[in-house]
Design a protein around this motif. Sequence first.
Motif, PDB file in Angstrom:
ATOM      1  N   ILE A 267      -1.672   4.798  10.387  1.00 36.56           N
ATOM      2  CA  ILE A 267      -2.194   4.816   8.825  1.00 36.56           C
ATOM      3  C   ILE A 267      -3.538   4.194   8.870  1.00 36.56           C
ATOM      4  N   PHE A 268      -3.667   2.906   9.529  1.00 39.94           N
ATOM      5  CA  PHE A 268      -4.947   2.060   9.396  1.00 39.94           C
ATOM      6  C   PHE A 268      -5.921   2.542  10.485  1.00 39.94           C
ATOM      7  N   ASP A 269      -5.510   3.541  11.220  1.00 44.06           N
ATOM      8  CA  ASP A 269      -6.354   4.214  12.403  1.00 44.06           C
ATOM      9  C   ASP A 269      -7.133   2.905  13.279  1.00 44.06           C
ATOM     10  N   ASP A 270      -6.008   2.023  13.441  1.00 46.89           N
ATOM     11  CA  ASP A 270      -6.389   0.641  14.413  1.00 46.89           C
ATOM     12  C   ASP A 270      -5.309   0.586  15.409  1.00 46.89           C
ATOM     13  N   GLN A 271      -5.499   1.030  16.535  1.00 46.34           N
ATOM     14  CA  GLN A 271      -4.658   0.880  17.656  1.00 46.34           C
ATOM     15  C   GLN A 271      -4.688  -0.583  18.274  1.00 46.34           C
ATOM     16  N   GLN A 272      -5.756  -1.402  17.657  1.00 43.07           N
ATOM     17  CA  GLN A 272      -5.818  -2.743  18.390  1.00 43.07           C
ATOM     18  C   GLN A 272      -4.952  -3.684  17.552  1.00 43.07           C
ATOM     19  N   MET A 273      -4.683  -3.315  16.239  1.00 40.67           N
ATOM     20  CA  MET A 273      -3.875  -4.330  15.352  1.00 40.67           C
ATOM     21  C   MET A 273      -2.312  -4.469  16.203  1.00 40.67           C
ATOM     22  N   ALA A 274      -2.121  -5.833  16.332  1.00 41.35           N
ATOM     23  CA  ALA A 274      -0.816  -6.251  17.123  1.00 41.35           C
ATOM     24  C   ALA A 274       0.313  -6.108  16.218  1.00 41.35           C
ATOM     25  N   ILE A 275       1.508  -5.592  16.000  1.00 41.91           N
ATOM     26  CA  ILE A 275       2.403  -5.412  15.129  1.00 41.91           C
ATOM     27  C   ILE A 275       3.782  -5.801  15.886  1.00 41.91           C
ATOM     28  N   THR A 276       4.547  -6.709  15.428  1.00 44.21           N
ATOM     29  CA  THR A 276       6.195  -6.705  15.840  1.00 44.21           C
ATOM     30  C   THR A 276       7.065  -6.880  14.388  1.00 44.21           C
ATOM     31  N   ALA A 277       8.090  -6.171  14.805  1.00 43.25           N
ATOM     32  CA  ALA A 277       8.877  -5.776  13.492  1.00 43.25           C
ATOM     33  C   ALA A 277      10.422  -6.266  13.975  1.00 43.25           C
ATOM     34  N   THR A 278      11.014  -6.668  12.775  1.00 36.48           N
ATOM     35  CA  THR A 278      12.572  -6.813  13.065  1.00 36.48           C
ATOM     36  C   THR A 278      13.175  -6.327  11.760  1.00 36.48           C
ATOM     37  N   THR A 279      13.991  -5.517  11.982  1.00 34.93           N
ATOM     38  CA  THR A 279      14.285  -4.661  10.730  1.00 34.93           C
ATOM     39  C   THR A 279      15.976  -4.937  10.463  1.00 34.93           C
ATOM     40  N   ILE A 280      16.291  -5.311   9.237  1.00 30.68           N
ATOM     41  CA  ILE A 280      17.718  -5.932   8.950  1.00 30.68           C
ATOM     42  C   ILE A 280      18.384  -5.267   7.831  1.00 30.68           C
ATOM     43  N   ARG A 281      19.604  -4.561   7.898  1.00 35.42           N
ATOM     44  CA  ARG A 281      20.319  -4.053   6.635  1.00 35.42           C
ATOM     45  C   ARG A 281      20.836  -5.364   5.952  1.00 35.42           C
ATOM     46  N   VAL A 282      20.752  -5.261   4.545  1.00 38.00           N
ATOM     47  CA  VAL A 282      21.092  -6.377   3.680  1.00 38.00           C
ATOM     48  C   VAL A 282      22.188  -5.528   2.723  1.00 38.00           C
ATOM     49  N   PRO A 283      23.025  -6.398   2.320  1.00 36.74           N
ATOM     50  CA  PRO A 283      23.907  -5.833   1.188  1.00 36.74           C
ATOM     51  C   PRO A 283      23.477  -5.887  -0.302  1.00 36.74           C
ATOM     52  N   VAL A 284      22.414  -5.153  -0.411  1.00 36.36           N
ATOM     53  CA  VAL A 284      21.416  -4.885  -1.508  1.00 36.36           C
ATOM     54  C   VAL A 284      21.546  -3.336  -2.016  1.00 36.36           C
ATOM     55  N   TYR A 285      21.661  -2.888  -3.039  1.00 41.14           N
ATOM     56  CA  TYR A 285      21.780  -1.650  -3.389  1.00 41.14           C
ATOM     57  C   TYR A 285      20.423  -0.636  -3.127  1.00 41.14           C
ATOM     58  N   ARG A 286      19.405  -1.364  -3.876  1.00 36.66           N
ATOM     59  CA  ARG A 286      18.014  -0.419  -3.738  1.00 36.66           C
ATOM     60  C   ARG A 286      16.899  -1.283  -3.854  1.00 36.66           C
ATOM     61  N   SER A 287      15.828  -1.022  -3.558  1.00 39.89           N
ATOM     62  CA  SER A 287      14.528  -1.740  -3.007  1.00 39.89           C
ATOM     63  C   SER A 287      14.683  -2.527  -1.814  1.00 39.89           C
ATOM     64  N   HIS A 288      13.467  -2.413  -0.608  1.00 34.50           N
ATOM     65  CA  HIS A 288      13.417  -2.924   0.393  1.00 34.50           C
ATOM     66  C   HIS A 288      12.714  -4.227   0.490  1.00 34.50           C
ATOM     67  N   SER A 289      12.864  -5.315   1.153  1.00 35.59           N
ATOM     68  CA  SER A 289      11.907  -6.399   0.988  1.00 35.59           C
ATOM     69  C   SER A 289      11.559  -6.835   2.322  1.00 35.59           C
ATOM     70  N   GLU A 290      10.385  -7.614   2.417  1.00 32.22           N
ATOM     71  CA  GLU A 290       9.805  -7.632   3.563  1.00 32.22           C
ATOM     72  C   GLU A 290       8.862  -9.168   3.634  1.00 32.22           C
ATOM     73  N   SER A 291       9.252 -10.169   4.836  1.00 25.56           N
ATOM     74  CA  SER A 291       8.705 -11.229   4.918  1.00 25.56           C
ATOM     75  C   SER A 291       7.673 -10.845   6.028  1.00 25.56           C
ATOM     76  N   ILE A 292       6.352 -10.963   5.556  1.00 22.64           N
ATOM     77  CA  ILE A 292       5.266 -10.532   6.188  1.00 22.64           C
ATOM     78  C   ILE A 292       4.292 -11.609   6.856  1.00 22.64           C
ATOM     79  N   ASN A 293       4.056 -11.854   7.980  1.00 22.13           N
ATOM     80  CA  ASN A 293       3.197 -12.865   8.471  1.00 22.13           C
ATOM     81  C   ASN A 293       2.130 -12.210   8.997  1.00 22.13           C
ATOM     82  N   VAL A 294       0.622 -12.419   8.554  1.00 19.45           N
ATOM     83  CA  VAL A 294      -0.534 -11.859   8.866  1.00 19.45           C
ATOM     84  C   VAL A 294      -1.605 -12.506   9.255  1.00 19.45           C
ATOM     85  N   GLU A 295      -2.123 -12.285  10.604  1.00 23.74           N
ATOM     86  CA  GLU A 295      -3.185 -13.020  11.257  1.00 23.74           C
ATOM     87  C   GLU A 295      -4.368 -12.317  10.959  1.00 23.74           C
ATOM     88  N   LEU A 296      -5.366 -12.690  10.375  1.00 24.21           N
ATOM     89  CA  LEU A 296      -6.636 -12.302  10.075  1.00 24.21           C
ATOM     90  C   LEU A 296      -7.730 -12.658  10.925  1.00 24.21           C
TER      91      LEU A 296
END
Length: 343
Positions: A227-256
């Motif tokens: 989407i960002f057309d940037d293959q250099q951008m380093a990304i690592t993800a951990t995805t967790i299912r939580v007992p919430v009905y609707r809306s996903h939440s994300e904790s994001i740490n971003v180095e600029l």
Amino acid sequence: MKKYNVAILGATGAVGQEFLTLIEERNFPFNELRLLASKRSAGKVINFMGKDYTVEEATKDSFTNIDIALFAGGSISKEFAPYAVNAGAVVIDNSSSFRMDPEVPLVVAEVNPDAICKHKGIIANPNCSTIIMCMALKPIYDLAKIKRIVVSTYQAVSGAGKEGIDELDNQVAAHVKGEEMVANILPSASLDKHYPIAFNLIPQIDVFLDNDYTKEEMKMVLETKKIFDDQQMAITATTIRVPVYRSHSESINVELEKSLEIPQIKAALSSFPGVTVQDNPQEMLYPMPLYTSNLDDVYVGRIRKDESLANTYNMWVVGDQIRKGAALNTLQIAEVMIERGLI
Ligand code: 3JN
């Protein structure tokens, strides 16, 4: 204004139903509306804007005279997209079937709308967690290119469909009655081992891949780079299912690539369409999934410097994954195409 013949494939599911809600809410210019689904749901009557529509079984001939085919997702997409394209329709697809195909634009409407122009009949809607993250990252990326992203998600049970919601309900009810909690759906209905989600967190969404990441985690990594057309951008993800009905939440740490001041980041996020900043620690103001469901925007709060690393920031991002993460973004892609005279 020109009106378009629209088909919805998967009309009876959660995303399909959200398409209908949004078509009405946004006054989408439709003429004929064809509701398609698998054989199991065919014949069902859906009243929409005062008119009864009978759900038809999707066949290879379902797309004759259709301008826009909105695919709600699932494995059915791969089978029917070629028929729709051959019939002259533009397909906007919610499944992962075509997302990483170099010929298929992968689009978040506010982030990379220009990618749409290169379409050859199919446009892919990204994974819901990817869309929500990209909305919060784009205004920051435009200020100071992103070097690295570390994201952890907290994904609602409705991401696993109605069965996910029922599973949480049934387990809570069983627990209250002192009965054993039965697990049949999560982490994935396709597996033969399941865990309860009530009063629990499951650090697995979808199946594991050879690198010990889950498919959901690798979707976030690979789709965001596209989407960002940037293959250099380093990304690592951990995805967790939580007992919430609707809306996903994300904790994001971003180095600029350079340092920014927090007010600058907040101003950029606030002025970005589709993003709302909800961030005031003194007032205990931050986004929460209970309050963002059925809303269009992606909400960002807890914006602060990561004091352990230069040019690095933390934020907390929450969005309705059935709206912006699926049906809304798909419809917005169609709206961009109409605005730009591409359909
Ligand atoms: O589990 C979630 O919260 C999101 C699920 C997304 C999903 C589930 C089954 C198949 C997808 C997706 O959109 O990436 C797919 C898929 O199309 O591969």
